[in-house]
Design a protein around this motif. Sequence first.
Motif, PDB file in Angstrom:
ATOM      1  N   HIS A  53      43.152  26.961  47.469  1.00  0.00           N
ATOM      2  CA  HIS A  53      43.316  26.030  46.353  1.00  0.00           C
ATOM      3  C   HIS A  53      42.207  26.234  45.326  1.00  0.00           C
ATOM      4  N   ARG A  54      42.505  25.917  44.087  1.00  0.00           N
ATOM      5  CA  ARG A  54      41.450  25.905  43.057  1.00  0.00           C
ATOM      6  C   ARG A  54      40.837  24.511  43.084  1.00  0.00           C
ATOM      7  N   VAL A  55      39.573  24.452  43.500  1.00  0.00           N
ATOM      8  CA  VAL A  55      38.985  23.158  43.834  1.00  0.00           C
ATOM      9  C   VAL A  55      37.734  22.872  43.003  1.00  0.00           C
ATOM     10  N   PRO A  89      31.105  23.373  34.698  1.00  0.00           N
ATOM     11  CA  PRO A  89      30.669  23.323  36.103  1.00  0.00           C
ATOM     12  C   PRO A  89      30.167  24.670  36.618  1.00  0.00           C
ATOM     13  N   LEU A  90      29.309  24.606  37.613  1.00  0.00           N
ATOM     14  CA  LEU A  90      28.860  25.807  38.319  1.00  0.00           C
ATOM     15  C   LEU A  90      29.891  26.141  39.381  1.00  0.00           C
ATOM     16  N   GLU A  91      29.940  27.413  39.786  1.00  0.00           N
ATOM     17  CA  GLU A  91      30.811  27.731  40.918  1.00  0.00           C
ATOM     18  C   GLU A  91      29.952  28.086  42.127  1.00  0.00           C
ATOM     19  N   SER A  92      30.218  27.434  43.258  1.00  0.00           N
ATOM     20  CA  SER A  92      29.418  27.636  44.458  1.00  0.00           C
ATOM     21  C   SER A  92      30.325  27.510  45.679  1.00  0.00           C
ATOM     22  N   HIS A  93      30.247  28.459  46.615  1.00  0.00           N
ATOM     23  CA  HIS A  93      31.120  28.483  47.795  1.00  0.00           C
ATOM     24  C   HIS A  93      32.598  28.351  47.383  1.00  0.00           C
ATOM     25  N   GLY A  94      32.952  28.930  46.247  1.00  0.00           N
ATOM     26  CA  GLY A  94      34.345  28.905  45.799  1.00  0.00           C
ATOM     27  C   GLY A  94      34.773  27.595  45.166  1.00  0.00           C
ATOM     28  N   VAL A  95      33.814  26.681  44.955  1.00  0.00           N
ATOM     29  CA  VAL A  95      34.148  25.352  44.433  1.00  0.00           C
ATOM     30  C   VAL A  95      33.445  25.155  43.083  1.00  0.00           C
ATOM     31  N   ARG A  96      34.166  24.622  42.108  1.00  0.00           N
ATOM     32  CA  ARG A  96      33.506  24.277  40.831  1.00  0.00           C
ATOM     33  C   ARG A  96      32.805  22.934  41.011  1.00  0.00           C
ATOM     34  N   LEU A  97      31.534  22.938  40.728  1.00  0.00           N
ATOM     35  CA  LEU A  97      30.683  21.791  41.064  1.00  0.00           C
ATOM     36  C   LEU A  97      30.146  21.076  39.856  1.00  0.00           C
TER      37      LEU A  97
END
Length: 379
Positions: free
Chosen positions: A153-155, A190-198
């Motif tokens: 999923h895009r999360v 957002p930053l991307e970290s572990h595949g997640v936009r944060l």
Amino acid sequence: MSVETDGLLRRVAAALTSVVHPESGEDVVSSGRVRELRAEPDGVVKFRFALRKEDPGTLVRRARAAAEAVDGVSRVKIDVGLPSATEGQGAGTPKPGGGKKSPLGPGNVPAPTPRPDVLPGVRHVVAVSSGKGGVGKSTVATNLAVALAQEGHRVGLLDADVYGPNIPTMFGERRRPSVGGTKGKEIIVPLESHGVRLMSLGFLLEEDQPAVMRGPLISGILKQFIDQVEWGELDLLVVDMPPGTGDAQLSLVQTVNVDGVVMVTTPQDVSTGDVLRAIRMFEKVNTPVLGVVENMSGFVCPCCGESVDIFGEGGGRRLAERADLPFLGAVPLEVRVREGGDRGEPAVSAAPDSASGLAFLEIARRVAEHFPVEAAASA
Ligand SMILES: Nc1ncnc2c1ncn2[C@@H]1O[C@H](COP(=O)(O)OP(=O)(O)OP(=O)(O)O)[C@@H](O)[C@H]1O
Ligand SMILES: [Mg+2]
């Protein structure tokens, strides 16, 4: 429809009739839960599943497994509708991820006033909440988001804890999101970290950062913040909520169209009582609660692997039953979860085969079942 797809449809329908509700014994086809069953020539089978209040979350999974086991089926896509009290049982077709504007709880709650969509590219919003502090909301939100990303999923993950934003620590992020924009409106990427936009208020609270948040009230801060973040296209946005059932929660729920809430509790009853009150609060503002996660459920000894019930046992499951909600899973108290939180290594990526890593993954799959499965394909 070709002869092949016709035959495939019949075989899938027959397989689905073997999936019955554990208490009523009704099968998912004749009871009207499975709707709009379709088959494509490449073996892709699609249907809607009208989940009812009395259904365990496992019913959809069992339906999926039954359809997947049919010879000739290459893939199963299920569009799950959440239950709603206003929709008659078995009548009508719920909207995908629907029910968000319908009261689940008792009482005549007026429908919320339609709001402009502040998250245009975001398909679904899942909040992680609890009536209590320190029960593991941020840990669950972090691992849920990473597990959903691992599942394709895009999360995104929004840390909405204005009191103590700790998502940056849990992801081990020291970078800063870029802040820019035109014509007086600042935009935060957002930053991307572990595949997640944060995105976290914690990224922006330093003195040397632009004053992107002004306003005396938390609700004002949150609204402004949510409006400024450019998420892009997301299948799911997970929101880590601050503790309690105060202004920040209500404001968030009223600002964003939250599709569902994952409630976190620890096993002991004092915690579950607070959570029950929080569940009622969400129901009052017409926000469906997807189910209950029991965190810190038994301590797994790092030396011998034995599990000890430090905080009592089974409170999460009992709470789910009392509130008539699905039980989404139990996450053990494991030293590596705490260490992973401090080091920025979420258990689902650092230790996916640990008891907690597996529990988080299972919970993520149950949460994803509530939303259209097509989301996974678009990654
Ligand atoms: N299953 C677990 N095993 C071990 N430690 C855990 C577990 N879940 C959470 N913790 C630890 O417990 C502490 C509190 O967890 P967390 O910050 O996720 O709770 P929270 O509900 O978000 O708290 P707050 O209400 O302050 O936002 C953290 O140090 C975290 O690493
Ligand atoms: Mg927290």
